[in-house]
Design an enzyme around this catalytic site. Sequence first.
Site, PDB file in Angstrom:
ATOM      1  N   ARG A 259      47.530  69.496 -28.499  1.00  0.00           N
ATOM      2  CA  ARG A 259      48.517  68.538 -29.039  1.00  0.00           C
ATOM      3  C   ARG A 259      49.934  68.286 -27.970  1.00  0.00           C
ATOM      4  O   ARG A 259      50.488  67.234 -28.058  1.00  0.00           O
ATOM      5  CB  ARG A 259      49.181  69.147 -30.473  1.00  0.00           C
ATOM      6  CG  ARG A 259      50.513  68.295 -30.995  1.00  0.00           C
ATOM      7  CD  ARG A 259      50.583  68.575 -32.479  1.00  0.00           C
ATOM      8  NE  ARG A 259      50.541  70.086 -33.040  1.00  0.00           N
ATOM      9  CZ  ARG A 259      51.541  70.850 -32.799  1.00  0.00           C
ATOM     10  NH1 ARG A 259      52.555  70.674 -32.185  1.00  0.00           N
ATOM     11  NH2 ARG A 259      51.327  72.120 -33.216  1.00  0.00           N
TER      12      ARG A 259
ATOM     13  N   TYR B 237      53.464  41.450 -36.115  1.00  0.00           N
ATOM     14  CA  TYR B 237      52.309  42.058 -36.373  1.00  0.00           C
ATOM     15  C   TYR B 237      52.553  42.321 -37.995  1.00  0.00           C
ATOM     16  O   TYR B 237      53.502  43.112 -38.070  1.00  0.00           O
ATOM     17  CB  TYR B 237      52.223  43.180 -35.684  1.00  0.00           C
ATOM     18  CG  TYR B 237      50.779  44.023 -35.869  1.00  0.00           C
ATOM     19  CD1 TYR B 237      49.457  43.426 -35.973  1.00  0.00           C
ATOM     20  CD2 TYR B 237      50.824  45.299 -36.531  1.00  0.00           C
ATOM     21  CE1 TYR B 237      48.601  43.989 -36.256  1.00  0.00           C
ATOM     22  CE2 TYR B 237      49.787  46.005 -36.921  1.00  0.00           C
ATOM     23  CZ  TYR B 237      48.415  45.545 -36.622  1.00  0.00           C
ATOM     24  OH  TYR B 237      47.471  46.138 -36.906  1.00  0.00           O
TER      25      TYR B 237
ATOM     26  N   ASP C 143      56.705  44.507 -27.921  1.00  0.00           N
ATOM     27  CA  ASP C 143      55.133  44.948 -28.329  1.00  0.00           C
ATOM     28  C   ASP C 143      54.283  43.963 -27.417  1.00  0.00           C
ATOM     29  O   ASP C 143      54.156  42.575 -27.416  1.00  0.00           O
ATOM     30  CB  ASP C 143      54.901  44.268 -29.718  1.00  0.00           C
ATOM     31  CG  ASP C 143      53.433  44.984 -30.101  1.00  0.00           C
ATOM     32  OD1 ASP C 143      52.520  44.813 -29.297  1.00  0.00           O
ATOM     33  OD2 ASP C 143      53.246  45.080 -31.342  1.00  0.00           O
TER      34      ASP C 143
HETATM   35  C1  LIG Z   1      46.765  46.036 -33.685  1.00  0.00           C
HETATM   36  C2  LIG Z   1      48.286  45.884 -33.229  1.00  0.00           C
HETATM   37  C3  LIG Z   1      49.146  46.776 -33.507  1.00  0.00           C
HETATM   38  C4  LIG Z   1      48.692  48.080 -34.256  1.00  0.00           C
HETATM   39  O1  LIG Z   1      48.039  48.814 -33.689  1.00  0.00           O
HETATM   40  P1  LIG Z   1      46.989  49.912 -34.436  1.00  0.00           P
HETATM   41  O2  LIG Z   1      46.220  50.557 -33.235  1.00  0.00           O
HETATM   42  O3  LIG Z   1      46.088  49.287 -35.425  1.00  0.00           O
HETATM   43  O4  LIG Z   1      47.894  50.935 -35.432  1.00  0.00           O
HETATM   44  C5  LIG Z   1      50.358  46.649 -33.212  1.00  0.00           C
HETATM   45  N1  LIG Z   1      50.991  45.479 -32.508  1.00  0.00           N
HETATM   46  C6  LIG Z   1      50.210  44.512 -32.320  1.00  0.00           C
HETATM   47  C7  LIG Z   1      50.645  43.242 -31.528  1.00  0.00           C
HETATM   48  C8  LIG Z   1      48.777  44.617 -32.816  1.00  0.00           C
HETATM   49  O5  LIG Z   1      47.958  43.421 -32.422  1.00  0.00           O
END
Ligand SMILES: *Cc1c(COP(=O)(O)O)cnc(C)c1O
Length: 375
Positions: free
Chosen positions: A47, A101, A174
Site C-alpha cells: 500500500r 466531468y 484535469d
Molecule cells: C473518466 C474521467 C474521470 C474519472 O476517472 P475514473 O477512473 O472513472 O474514476 C475524471 N475526469 C475525466 C475528464 C474523465 O474523463
Amino acid sequence: MRFETKAIHSGRQVDKTTSSVTMPIHLSTTFERAADGSYPNEFVYSRENNPNRHVLEDCLTSLEDGHDSVAFASGMAAITSLIEALPADKPRRVIMPSDMYFGIRSLLSDTDIGTNFDFDIVDMTNLNNVEKAINRAPTGLVWIETPSNPLLKVTDIEAVAQIAQEAGAYTVVDNTWATPVLQRPLRYGVDFSLHAVTKYIGGHSDLMIGAAIAKSDSPMLANLRAWQHAKGAVPSPFECWLALRGVQSLAQRMATHCSNTSAIADFLVHHPSIEAVHYPGLAEHPGHHIAARQMSSFGGMLSFQVKGGWDASMAVAAKVQLFTRATSLGGTHSFIEHRASVEGSTTMAPSNLLRVSIGLEHVDDLKEDLLQALE
Ligand SMILES: *Cc1c(COP(=O)(O)O)cnc(C)c1O
C-alpha cells in the site's frame, strides 16, 4: 529523451534477476527487512509503495515534465484526494468549471466533499468569471478542465493559472482528455496535472487508475502522498502494469485518435441532420485559437447535437453498428453516448447531444457507420 522514448523506457529496464524484457508484475504485498532493520530495495508494504506503481509514477512524472506523481485506484480517487489534500492553512473554497466531468458533480452532490468545501462553479472560458469568483471570497483551489466534458469547452490554462497564483490558490488541470501527448499543463504554471489513467493512458478500456502529477514540492503534494499511504485508495500492481503497457503506444495512438476525430468533425459539420458539432479542431469553435496555442493537436473526443431533439439523437445512437453504446472514452473502440439520459435529472447536457470517443478503427468505416445512422 523525447516523449515516445520516455513512454517506453522511463523507469524500466531489463529485469536483473531473470533478464525478462517486460517488467514482472510484483504481487507480493510485503517486502523482506534486512537483519540490520533496513529495507534493501526501499519497498516495505505494497500500500505504501510497490515496484509496478513506483515505475508508473516515475513514467507519468517524466511524461508531464513534473516533479513527482501520486497514483490512486481511479480517477475519482485521485480527484477526491486532490481536493481533500488542500493544506489546512488554505481557504476551503474551490472554483470549478461549469462544464466538467459528471463524476465530479456527483462527488459534490452525493458526498461530504460537497459540504466540507465551498464550491463556486463558473464558466471559465470567460476569464472575467474567474476574476470575479476569485474576488468574491478567499480561494484555496482552482480546478480547470480543458477540453471539457461534454461540450469540449477550452479554457486558457496559463491565464487562469496566473489569476489563481496571484490569489495564492493552488491549481489543477484535469488533463485526461488532452493527455500529456497533446497538452502539458505544468508548463503553464499549474500545480497539478490530473489523469484518469483509465482513459487514454491505459488506452484499452481494461484498467482503472488515477494519478496527479505535481509541478514541484509543496505541502499539498506531501498531503497527497500521505493520503495515498494512509487512506489507501491505491491501484493494484496488475493495473499499474497494464497502464505501463498502454502508455508505450500513447503517442502513436493519439496521432490516430486526433486525425480520425478531425476527419469525423469535418464530415459531421456538413451533414444536414446535425445542428452543432463541438470539436476544438474546427476553426469556428470558440476556443480554437487557445486550443491551438496550448495543445499540439485537438484530441479524440467530440460531441454533436442532432436536429430533432432527444428522440432523434437517441435514434442515431440506436442505429450505429460499429460504434459501441457505452460510457467512458480513450480506448481503441469507438464509443457513442447520449449524455443527458446517462446523467439523469441533474444533467446539464443538451437533450440532443451525443458524445463520441473516436477509436482506432479505419476512419472511413466510422464515417460510413455514422452516415447510415443519421439517414
Ligand atoms: C473518466 C474521467 C474521470 C474519472 O476517472 P475514473 O477512473 O472513472 O474514476 C475524471 N475526469 C475525466 C475528464 C474523465 O474523463
